[in-house]
Structures are given as structure tokens and as C-alpha cells.
Enzyme design. Structure first.
Site, PDB file in Angstrom:
ATOM      1  N   HIS A   1      30.955  36.895  65.507  1.00 55.68           N
ATOM      2  CA  HIS A   1      31.611  35.606  65.270  1.00 55.68           C
ATOM      3  C   HIS A   1      32.625  35.310  66.374  1.00 55.68           C
ATOM      4  O   HIS A   1      33.655  35.967  66.476  1.00 55.68           O
ATOM      5  CB  HIS A   1      32.307  35.664  63.907  1.00 55.68           C
ATOM      6  CG  HIS A   1      32.974  34.410  63.484  1.00 55.68           C
ATOM      7  ND1 HIS A   1      34.319  34.356  63.193  1.00 55.68           N
ATOM      8  CD2 HIS A   1      32.494  33.164  63.284  1.00 55.68           C
ATOM      9  CE1 HIS A   1      34.640  33.135  62.818  1.00 55.68           C
ATOM     10  NE2 HIS A   1      33.541  32.391  62.868  1.00 55.68           N
ATOM     11  N   ARG A   2      32.292  34.354  67.233  1.00 60.34           N
ATOM     12  CA  ARG A   2      33.117  34.020  68.401  1.00 60.34           C
ATOM     13  C   ARG A   2      33.259  35.236  69.326  1.00 60.34           C
ATOM     14  O   ARG A   2      34.273  35.399  70.002  1.00 60.34           O
ATOM     15  CB  ARG A   2      34.483  33.471  67.991  1.00 60.34           C
ATOM     16  CG  ARG A   2      34.409  32.342  66.951  1.00 60.34           C
ATOM     17  CD  ARG A   2      35.791  31.842  66.540  1.00 60.34           C
ATOM     18  NE  ARG A   2      35.711  31.128  65.269  1.00 60.34           N
ATOM     19  CZ  ARG A   2      36.746  30.719  64.554  1.00 60.34           C
ATOM     20  NH1 ARG A   2      37.979  30.951  64.998  1.00 60.34           N
ATOM     21  NH2 ARG A   2      36.582  30.082  63.419  1.00 60.34           N
TER      22      ARG A   2
ATOM     23  N   GLU B   1      27.732  34.342  67.933  1.00 57.32           N
ATOM     24  CA  GLU B   1      28.020  32.999  67.428  1.00 57.32           C
ATOM     25  C   GLU B   1      29.160  32.420  68.241  1.00 57.32           C
ATOM     26  O   GLU B   1      30.149  33.122  68.524  1.00 57.32           O
ATOM     27  CB  GLU B   1      28.406  33.064  65.942  1.00 57.32           C
ATOM     28  CG  GLU B   1      28.618  31.722  65.265  1.00 57.32           C
ATOM     29  CD  GLU B   1      30.047  31.166  65.387  1.00 57.32           C
ATOM     30  OE1 GLU B   1      30.257  30.004  65.031  1.00 57.32           O
ATOM     31  OE2 GLU B   1      30.947  31.919  65.820  1.00 57.32           O
TER      32      GLU B   1
ATOM     33  N   ASP C   1      31.165  28.346  69.487  1.00 59.34           N
ATOM     34  CA  ASP C   1      31.373  26.934  69.179  1.00 59.34           C
ATOM     35  C   ASP C   1      31.260  26.102  70.450  1.00 59.34           C
ATOM     36  O   ASP C   1      31.864  26.430  71.473  1.00 59.34           O
ATOM     37  CB  ASP C   1      32.766  26.735  68.580  1.00 59.34           C
ATOM     38  CG  ASP C   1      33.006  27.655  67.400  1.00 59.34           C
ATOM     39  OD1 ASP C   1      32.505  27.345  66.309  1.00 59.34           O
ATOM     40  OD2 ASP C   1      33.679  28.698  67.572  1.00 59.34           O
TER      41      ASP C   1
ATOM     42  N   HIS D   1      36.641  26.850  69.827  1.00 56.73           N
ATOM     43  CA  HIS D   1      36.531  26.513  68.409  1.00 56.73           C
ATOM     44  C   HIS D   1      37.296  25.248  68.033  1.00 56.73           C
ATOM     45  O   HIS D   1      36.731  24.302  67.491  1.00 56.73           O
ATOM     46  CB  HIS D   1      37.018  27.676  67.543  1.00 56.73           C
ATOM     47  CG  HIS D   1      36.960  27.372  66.071  1.00 56.73           C
ATOM     48  ND1 HIS D   1      38.011  26.787  65.400  1.00 56.73           N
ATOM     49  CD2 HIS D   1      35.975  27.553  65.154  1.00 56.73           C
ATOM     50  CE1 HIS D   1      37.679  26.618  64.135  1.00 56.73           C
ATOM     51  NE2 HIS D   1      36.447  27.082  63.955  1.00 56.73           N
TER      52      HIS D   1
ATOM     53  N   GLU E   1      27.162  26.742  67.476  1.00 54.67           N
ATOM     54  CA  GLU E   1      27.657  25.787  66.479  1.00 54.67           C
ATOM     55  C   GLU E   1      28.174  24.528  67.168  1.00 54.67           C
ATOM     56  O   GLU E   1      29.090  24.582  67.993  1.00 54.67           O
ATOM     57  CB  GLU E   1      28.773  26.397  65.629  1.00 54.67           C
ATOM     58  CG  GLU E   1      29.292  25.397  64.600  1.00 54.67           C
ATOM     59  CD  GLU E   1      30.471  25.899  63.788  1.00 54.67           C
ATOM     60  OE1 GLU E   1      31.174  25.043  63.187  1.00 54.67           O
ATOM     61  OE2 GLU E   1      30.696  27.115  63.752  1.00 54.67           O
TER      62      GLU E   1
ATOM     63  N   LYS F   1      30.430  21.608  67.349  1.00 54.99           N
ATOM     64  CA  LYS F   1      31.721  21.241  66.752  1.00 54.99           C
ATOM     65  C   LYS F   1      31.890  19.724  66.855  1.00 54.99           C
ATOM     66  O   LYS F   1      32.683  19.201  67.626  1.00 54.99           O
ATOM     67  CB  LYS F   1      32.863  21.960  67.469  1.00 54.99           C
ATOM     68  CG  LYS F   1      32.850  23.460  67.303  1.00 54.99           C
ATOM     69  CD  LYS F   1      33.110  23.886  65.877  1.00 54.99           C
ATOM     70  CE  LYS F   1      34.544  23.585  65.471  1.00 54.99           C
ATOM     71  NZ  LYS F   1      34.850  24.176  64.135  1.00 54.99           N
TER      72      LYS F   1
ATOM     73  N   ASP G   1      33.366  39.230  62.508  1.00 56.50           N
ATOM     74  CA  ASP G   1      34.340  39.435  63.588  1.00 56.50           C
ATOM     75  C   ASP G   1      34.300  40.862  64.116  1.00 56.50           C
ATOM     76  O   ASP G   1      34.866  41.152  65.169  1.00 56.50           O
ATOM     77  CB  ASP G   1      35.767  39.176  63.072  1.00 56.50           C
ATOM     78  CG  ASP G   1      36.003  37.758  62.608  1.00 56.50           C
ATOM     79  OD1 ASP G   1      35.396  36.832  63.172  1.00 56.50           O
ATOM     80  OD2 ASP G   1      36.827  37.570  61.678  1.00 56.50           O
TER      81      ASP G   1
END
Length: 245
Positions: free
Chosen positions: A9-10, A36, A38, A51, A111, A113, A231
Site C-alpha cells: 500500500h503506497r 498500490e 495513487d 495520495h 488508484e 485519485k 503497509d
């Protein structure tokens, strides 16, 4: 044990500043099978990875991402907020991430945004970049903006899509099928064994977010999810290694 997609995640955001190249690189070292991140647009229409729609939290600057050129964004420090050791980390471009994973068996969950800022032409730009790099089979496009998810699917039927959601949905697998989405990306507490199974019966995977506790990871894996967004990809790597022995 079947392969569980370990989607960072990020990047490895528990130990590195989120959505930076060092976070992405570290996640691969930790055994992540996916990343993943953004995607937003700079004022001059470049695809950048950050993000928040504003710059204050992770880039130490006033204003909005949409109002800065890519060159202006590149001057900002996206690492110092996390720890002095990361001072000088930059807001990456999508091309930099594509270059990092080129030739590697890594899933990229991009993702969009575009729920607060309506980025005109974002879907087209993103899909063109994916095609330019030959990443069509390695990407899954997700968003809380489900109209954007549908637009992506209409523009590029060959690229997988996923719907992001925080609250309970009624028969989310039927909704995803109607949108021709390949996956559900629900907030972890909304997931049930029955819905995971019903989704799988329609060929739809479930990848909950953001799952950092080993006990929660195991519970969701036991429910039949195909992957976890976390994370702490190193924790998930260790967990799945134990069960694959």
C-alpha cells in the site's frame, strides 16, 4: 498454499515515506508481489504518484497537486516529513514506477485519485501510458469514483479494474459484475466469507485494504481472498512463507 497477492500500500509505507521510489523499491525487497499507488495529474498534464490532493502533509508545501507543474512538484521534498533519513525523496512520475517493475512479475494497482478533483482526460492519459509501456496485463485500475472505473473499462476492455469502497455494499459482486470489474477492493471490516465466495463464483477477486495485523491477514486469507493491500508487505511475506512450508 495458493499465491496471495501481497500488494504494498503506497509501497512499504510503514517504514518509508509513502508513494516514493524508496518505498516502492523497499516493498519489492520485502517480497511484495504487487504495488498500490495513487495517480494524479500535474497542471501540465503529467501523471504523478501522490495520495493527497493537496501537498501539505507529504510534500511540505501549500497548494494543490493540480495547480503545480511536474517541474514544480519535482522540487518538493516528499521524504523529510516521514524521517530525516529520507530527506530529498521526490514525488515520482508513473513512468518511474513502470521503469522500476519492467521485466518483473509485479502487479501494479493504480488508484485514480479523481473523486475530489475531476481530472479531465485522466483515464485516457493513464491508459495510453499503460499501453506505451506494454503493461496491460500487469495493471489493475481502481478508484472510489466508480464512473471513472467504468470509463477505464470502456476505453480499455483488456485492462483489469476494481471498485474501491469503504462501507457495506449490497451484493457487491453483482455490482462489480455489472461494472465489468475484475476485483473488489473493500475496506477490510466489510468483508464476509459469503461475499468473497459469491464474488469468486463470478470470477471476481477480493483484495481488502489496509490489512497490517497478522491475525487479520490470516482471517481474510482463510475467507478466500486473492490478495491483501498492506503497509507491511514483509509481515505478509513472513506469514505466507510459514504456511507454504
Amino acid at each position: 498454499m495458493k499465491r496471495i497477492e501481497n500488494i504494498a500500500h503506497r509501497g512499504a509505507s510503514a517504514v518509508c515515506p509513502e508513494n516514493t521510489m524508496v518505498a516502492f523499491e523497499r516493498s519489492l525487497q520485502f517480497g511484495a508481489t504487487g504495488i498500490e499507488t495513487d495517480v494524479q495529474l500535474s497542471s501540465d498534464g503529467r501523471l504523478v504518484l501522490i495520495h493527497d490532493e493537496t501537498l501539505s502533509r507529504t510534500a511540505g508545501a501549500e497548494g494543490w497537486v493540480k495547480d503545480k507543474s511536474v517541474e514544480e512538484l519535482r522540487t518538493l521534498d516528499a521524504g523529510a516529513w516521514f524521517h530525516a533519513d529520507f530527506a530529498g525523496e521526490r514525488i515520482p512520475s508513473l513512468d518511474e514506477l513502470f521503469d522500476l517493475v519492467r521485466g518483473k512479475d509485479i502487479l501494479l494497482n493504480l488508484e485514480l485519485k479523481n473523486g475530489i478533483v475531476s481530472y479531465k482526460g485522466m483515464e485516457e492519459k493513464l491508459i495510453q501510458a499503460i499501453r506505451n509501456w506494454g503493461m496491460e496485463q500487469r495493471v489493475i485500475l481502481s478508484s472510489f469514483n466508480h464512473a471513472s472505473v467504468v470509463r477505464c473499462k470502456r476505453l480499455a476492455p483488456e485492462i483489469r479494474t476494481a471498485i474501491l469502497y469503504m462501507e457495506k455494499l449490497y451484493r457487491p459482486y453483482d455490482y462489480a459484475a455489472k461494472l465489468e470489474a475484475s476485483a473488489l477492493h473493500p475496506y477490510k471490516v466489510t468483508v464476509t466469507r459469503e461475499e468473497v465466495a459469491a464474488a469468486l463464483a463470478q470470477g471476481i477477486a477480493t483484495h481488502p485494504f489496509t490489512v497490517n495485523d497478522p491475525a487479520e491477514m490470516q482471517e481474510l486469507i482463510d475467507m478466500g481472498v486473492k490478495g491483501l493491500i498492506t503497509d507491511v508487505p514483509d509481515v505478509l511475506t513472513a506469514l505466507t512463507a510459514v504456511h507454504s512450508r
